[in-house]
Design a protein around this motif. Sequence first.
Motif, PDB file in Angstrom:
ATOM      1  N   ILE A 182       0.782  -1.188   0.008  1.00 55.03           N
ATOM      2  CA  ILE A 182       0.130  -0.126  -0.017  1.00 55.03           C
ATOM      3  C   ILE A 182       0.825   1.126  -0.078  1.00 55.03           C
ATOM      4  N   CYS A 183       0.996   2.129  -1.073  1.00 60.08           N
ATOM      5  CA  CYS A 183       1.646   3.246  -1.140  1.00 60.08           C
ATOM      6  C   CYS A 183       1.120   4.477  -0.711  1.00 60.08           C
ATOM      7  N   SER A 184       1.617   5.441  -0.173  1.00 61.53           N
ATOM      8  CA  SER A 184       1.175   6.971   0.091  1.00 61.53           C
ATOM      9  C   SER A 184       1.134   7.557  -1.062  1.00 61.53           C
ATOM     10  N   GLU A 185       0.825   8.755  -0.935  1.00 63.85           N
ATOM     11  CA  GLU A 185       0.512   9.856  -2.223  1.00 63.85           C
ATOM     12  C   GLU A 185       1.694   9.963  -3.127  1.00 63.85           C
ATOM     13  N   GLY A 186       1.612   9.520  -4.466  1.00 63.31           N
ATOM     14  CA  GLY A 186       2.889   9.960  -5.105  1.00 63.31           C
ATOM     15  C   GLY A 186       3.842   8.830  -5.327  1.00 63.31           C
ATOM     16  N   LEU A 187       3.307   7.645  -4.653  1.00 66.24           N
ATOM     17  CA  LEU A 187       4.199   6.532  -4.910  1.00 66.24           C
ATOM     18  C   LEU A 187       3.185   5.508  -5.732  1.00 66.24           C
ATOM     19  N   LEU A 188       3.879   4.888  -6.650  1.00 65.84           N
ATOM     20  CA  LEU A 188       2.985   3.639  -7.507  1.00 65.84           C
ATOM     21  C   LEU A 188       3.897   2.500  -7.429  1.00 65.84           C
ATOM     22  N   VAL A 189       3.229   1.315  -7.756  1.00 66.94           N
ATOM     23  CA  VAL A 189       3.621  -0.042  -7.322  1.00 66.94           C
ATOM     24  C   VAL A 189       3.177  -0.533  -8.815  1.00 66.94           C
ATOM     25  N   VAL A 190       3.732  -1.805  -9.189  1.00 67.52           N
ATOM     26  CA  VAL A 190       3.272  -2.726 -10.248  1.00 67.52           C
ATOM     27  C   VAL A 190       3.564  -4.149  -9.607  1.00 67.52           C
ATOM     28  N   PRO A 191       2.721  -5.042  -9.631  1.00 68.46           N
ATOM     29  CA  PRO A 191       2.690  -6.536  -9.407  1.00 68.46           C
ATOM     30  C   PRO A 191       4.018  -7.094  -9.712  1.00 68.46           C
ATOM     31  N   PRO A 192       4.749  -7.891  -9.346  1.00 67.37           N
ATOM     32  CA  PRO A 192       5.907  -8.460  -9.742  1.00 67.37           C
ATOM     33  C   PRO A 192       5.688  -9.340 -10.935  1.00 67.37           C
ATOM     34  N   LYS A 193       6.706  -9.306 -11.841  1.00 59.23           N
ATOM     35  CA  LYS A 193       6.761 -10.006 -13.188  1.00 59.23           C
ATOM     36  C   LYS A 193       5.728  -9.453 -13.864  1.00 59.23           C
TER      37      LYS A 193
END
Length: 114
Positions: free
Chosen positions: A33-44
Amino acid sequence: SILSFLIPGHVQNVRLVFHSGSDVITEGLVRLICSEGLLVVPPKTDPSRLDEAWSNECVIPLDACGPGKKIVITTLVKSSTIKHNNDDSANTGGHGGSTVQTMRAKVETLYRQE
């Protein structure tokens, strides 16, 4: 802390290490879970689909593992500049007007003891 330093606008690796301890993990999941301004993608994630995969949260299945084992999850994260009100000192964390970005990892498992 999962992240120590991120460069705004750049894609970087993040690595999470899960240790099973004395338990037998039968299944589970990790929620990032990211705070504002941070983005993530699932592995692979397929590199051709990165643009549409970025999100402020992702859920990753956790494989089964035995006692004393570890599972390493590596994925991508990117940081963007956050617009903020300079008068809002509660959100700056004493960092000269810059907001601290964070990522939380919530782990849920089913396990049995040996």
